[in-house]
Write an enzyme that holds these catalytic residues in place. Structure first.
Site, PDB file in Angstrom:
ATOM      1  CD1 TRP A   1      -3.010   1.428   0.752  1.00  0.00           C
ATOM      2  CD2 TRP A   1      -1.477   2.436   2.044  1.00  0.00           C
ATOM      3  NE1 TRP A   1      -3.485   2.693   1.071  1.00  0.00           N
ATOM      4  CE2 TRP A   1      -2.561   3.329   1.856  1.00  0.00           C
ATOM      5  CE3 TRP A   1      -0.398   2.857   2.815  1.00  0.00           C
ATOM      6  CZ2 TRP A   1      -2.600   4.603   2.433  1.00  0.00           C
ATOM      7  CZ3 TRP A   1      -0.422   4.137   3.381  1.00  0.00           C
ATOM      8  CH2 TRP A   1      -1.509   4.983   3.187  1.00  0.00           C
TER       9      TRP A   1
ATOM     10  CB  ALA B   1      -4.216  -2.864   0.580  1.00  0.00           C
ATOM     11  CG  ASP B   2      -7.019   3.484   0.599  1.00  0.00           C
ATOM     12  OD1 ASP B   2      -6.097   4.083   1.178  1.00  0.00           O
ATOM     13  OD2 ASP B   2      -8.194   3.893   0.581  1.00  0.00           O
ATOM     14  CG  LEU B   3      -9.376  -0.371   5.148  1.00  0.00           C
ATOM     15  CD1 LEU B   3      -9.537  -0.230   6.660  1.00  0.00           C
ATOM     16  CD2 LEU B   3      -9.846  -1.747   4.691  1.00  0.00           C
TER      17      LEU B   3
ATOM     18  CD  GLN C   1     -10.319  -3.048   0.759  1.00  0.00           C
ATOM     19  OE1 GLN C   1     -10.982  -3.239   1.779  1.00  0.00           O
ATOM     20  NE2 GLN C   1      -9.103  -3.553   0.599  1.00  0.00           N
TER      21      GLN C   1
END
Length: 209
Positions: A135, A154-156, A159
Site C-alpha cells: 500500500w 488494500a486501501d479501505l 474498497q
C-alpha cells in the site's frame, strides 16, 4: 517500461474522461465529485515517511501526527536517525512506526533512481524496506512519481467507495478490487482519485491525506 506520468490537472482530466467513457458508474460519480485533484507530491524521503505515518490510522490522526513531526523538524533522514524515541513518540508515532521510520532513514533509497524504474520494480524496491508494504509503495508511486496506472486496492476507503459505487453487497477484498481495477487501465491512478473523491461525497469524510 514506464507508462504515462501524471504531471498536471489536464492529465487527470484526460484520465477521468477516459474512465467516464468506459464505465457509466464513473461518469455518474464524476457528476457528484466534480474535477478530480492532481494530488502530486515531491518524491524523496519526506513523502515516503509521510505515507508510513498514514498507515492504518485515520486521515485526521495522520495529519495531526505529521503536523507535529513537521513542527519538531523531524521529517528528514538524519533528524529521524538522531532523534530520541521519546521525541518521536511525543509526536504521536507508535513504537512500531518509530522502528519503521528509523529503518527508512537507514535504507538510503536511491530516490532519483526510482524515477526511471517500471511500476512493479518501484514497488518491489520499496517493499524491501521494513515498514513499507505494498500500500505504502503504491501510494508513493501514484502521488510522488505520478504513475498513471498504479492502484492501491488494500486501501479501505477505495474498497468502501467501490462497494457503494458498484453496488456490491460486501466491501471487496484487496485481491477482488485489484482484479476489478484491471478494467480501468491505463488510468488506474485516476480511478483511485475518483474513488477517493466519491468516498468523500458518499461518506462525508476524507479517504486519503
Amino acid at each position: 517500461m514506464i507508462g504515462r506520468i501524471i504531471e498536471t490537472d489536464a492529465c487527470v482530466a484526460e484520465g477521468a474522461a477516459h474512465l467516464a467513457a468506459a464505465e457509466p458508474r464513473f461518469a455518474a460519480a464524476l457528476v457528484q465529485t466534480g474535477p478530480l485533484p492532481l494530488r502530486r507530491r515531491k518524491d524523496g524521503f519526506e513523502p515516503l515517511l509521510s505515507a508510513i505515518v498514514s498507515q492504518q490510522v485515520s486521515v485526521a490522526a495522520a495529519s495531526a501526527i505529521w503536523g507535529r513531526l513537521k513542527a519538531a523538524r523531524l521529517t528528514g533522514p538524519r533528524k529521524i536517525a538522531w532523534a530520541a524515541d521519546d521525541d518521536l513518540r511525543a509526536c504521536g508515532l507508535s513504537r512500531q512506526k518509530i522502528r519503521y521510520a528509523r529503518a527508512l532513514a537507514e535504507a538510503r533509497i536511491d530516490f532519483k533512481g526510482l524515477r526511471g524504474l517500471p511500476d512493479e520494480e518501484v514497488v518491489a524496491r520499496l517493499v524491501e524496506v521494513p515498514g513499507i508494504g505494498r500500500w505504502t509503495a503504491e501510494i508513493y508511486a501514484m502521488f510522488s512519481l505520478g504513475r498513471a496506472d498504479v492502484f492501491a486496492p488494500a486501501d479501505l476507503a477505495l474498497q468502501e467507495a467501490a462497494r457503494i459505487l458498484f453496488e456490491v453487497p460486501d466491501r471487496p477484498t484487496e485481491r477482488a478490487l485489484r482484479a476489478m481495477a484491471e478494467d480501468w487501465a491505463p488510468w488506474r491512478a485516476v480511478a483511485a482519485r475518483l474513488l477517493w473523491a466519491y468516498y468523500r461525497v458518499a461518506k462525508d469524510r476524507e479517504g486519503i491525506r
